[in-house]
Design a protein around this motif. Sequence first.
Motif, PDB file in Angstrom:
ATOM      1  N   MET A  50       0.888  -0.964  -0.106  1.00 43.20           N
ATOM      2  CA  MET A  50      -0.239  -0.299  -0.009  1.00 43.20           C
ATOM      3  C   MET A  50       0.774   0.899   0.248  1.00 43.20           C
ATOM      4  O   MET A  50       0.398   2.016  -0.643  1.00 43.20           O
ATOM      5  N   THR A  55      -0.531   4.751  -0.493  1.00 47.95           N
ATOM      6  CA  THR A  55      -1.415   5.131   0.012  1.00 47.95           C
ATOM      7  C   THR A  55      -1.039   4.518   1.658  1.00 47.95           C
ATOM      8  O   THR A  55       0.155   3.817   1.929  1.00 47.95           O
ATOM      9  N   GLY A  56      -2.248   4.724   2.559  1.00 44.45           N
ATOM     10  CA  GLY A  56      -1.674   3.696   3.851  1.00 44.45           C
ATOM     11  C   GLY A  56      -0.774   4.745   4.914  1.00 44.45           C
ATOM     12  O   GLY A  56      -0.604   5.484   5.325  1.00 44.45           O
ATOM     13  N   LEU A  57       0.417   3.780   5.821  1.00 41.33           N
ATOM     14  CA  LEU A  57       1.341   4.577   6.495  1.00 41.33           C
ATOM     15  C   LEU A  57       2.177   5.345   5.801  1.00 41.33           C
ATOM     16  O   LEU A  57       3.472   5.331   5.314  1.00 41.33           O
ATOM     17  N   VAL A  58       1.699   6.360   5.465  1.00 39.57           N
ATOM     18  CA  VAL A  58       2.769   7.254   5.077  1.00 39.57           C
ATOM     19  C   VAL A  58       3.293   8.558   5.779  1.00 39.57           C
ATOM     20  O   VAL A  58       4.186   8.603   4.658  1.00 39.57           O
TER      21      VAL A  58
END
Lengths: 159, 166
Positions: A50, A55-58
């Motif tokens: 991700m 996206t996700g833990l940017v």
Amino acid sequence: MTSLELFRAVQGSDIAVAFGNAPLFFGIAAQLFHISGIILILTPTLLVAMRIAGTGLVDYSPAQLERKSRIYVATGLFFVVFSGIFMLIPSATLYQPNPAFQLKFLLLPVALGIHYGFLAKIAKAEYADKWLAKLIALFMVLLWFAVGMAGRAIGFLAA
Amino acid sequence: MSLHDVFQAMYDSRLGTALAESLYVYPMVEGVHLLSLAFSFGLIVLVDLRLLGIALPSIPVGIILRQLRPWMIGGFAATFATGILLMFALGPKLLATFIFPLKLFVILIAALNAIWFEWKFGRDQDYLIGAKGPALQARIAGAISLTSWSFVVVLGRLIPYFDGSF
């Protein structure tokens, strides 16, 4: 030695017989460790994929997340392999002709190869082709899910 | 109408019959139910471990929640939707032992805990952005969530072992 003869020999070994005679509790525990292992592999891999996709833990870079994921994936593999052996060897000759089992063991080395061959490389910031990185990450996640689905199908095709 | 009657009606419905008799759809639904745990259970465990101060300590809880919430909700939606389809396919067999009702009860506890957490901390910007230290109540909520969702997964795996009809 054919694969069936090998599986027959494995099933007849003392350790396989001992596993087969183990109380039900151990079988349930092995299944729970197998599921835990699958989640320990899939969730960190998903998070890295991700992040590569943007996206996700940017707040972490893809490379940082990939490094953090290693211990979880390695632990998951440890769980999956040992619980898998515990479940497999007492009934090895039932598994050997099962097409879902064969598919799982075709997909597993490919998933492992892409995971350990490419993930760290494509997670690096300097990896030039971002779209190729995203495609490889997506393919790897799909492969891991396919390994899981093939594993789940073993019980249905054997029934 | 008892719970058994509801499950029997689900099992007798066209959807229940189609699922129970399907060679391919039922295993796929079960597979998705299991693998969607990577999104739902896996990500909630990560948030719980963050609440307990074990994982990703450099990022405030609120930011992790904001970044992962859509994926968690998607994962839970897939897990619940496939779970309901499995209830249609299996029907009252699920009620033959205490395992499945207990699983539903623990899901209720986990859901109430999540609602309480959102109500208590969902709008507390100081807490969410990390300006305040980790509150004891939030850590307790994380521990309850971690324990209850883990218990749900274990109970789910136990269902076939405690009912020989599967």
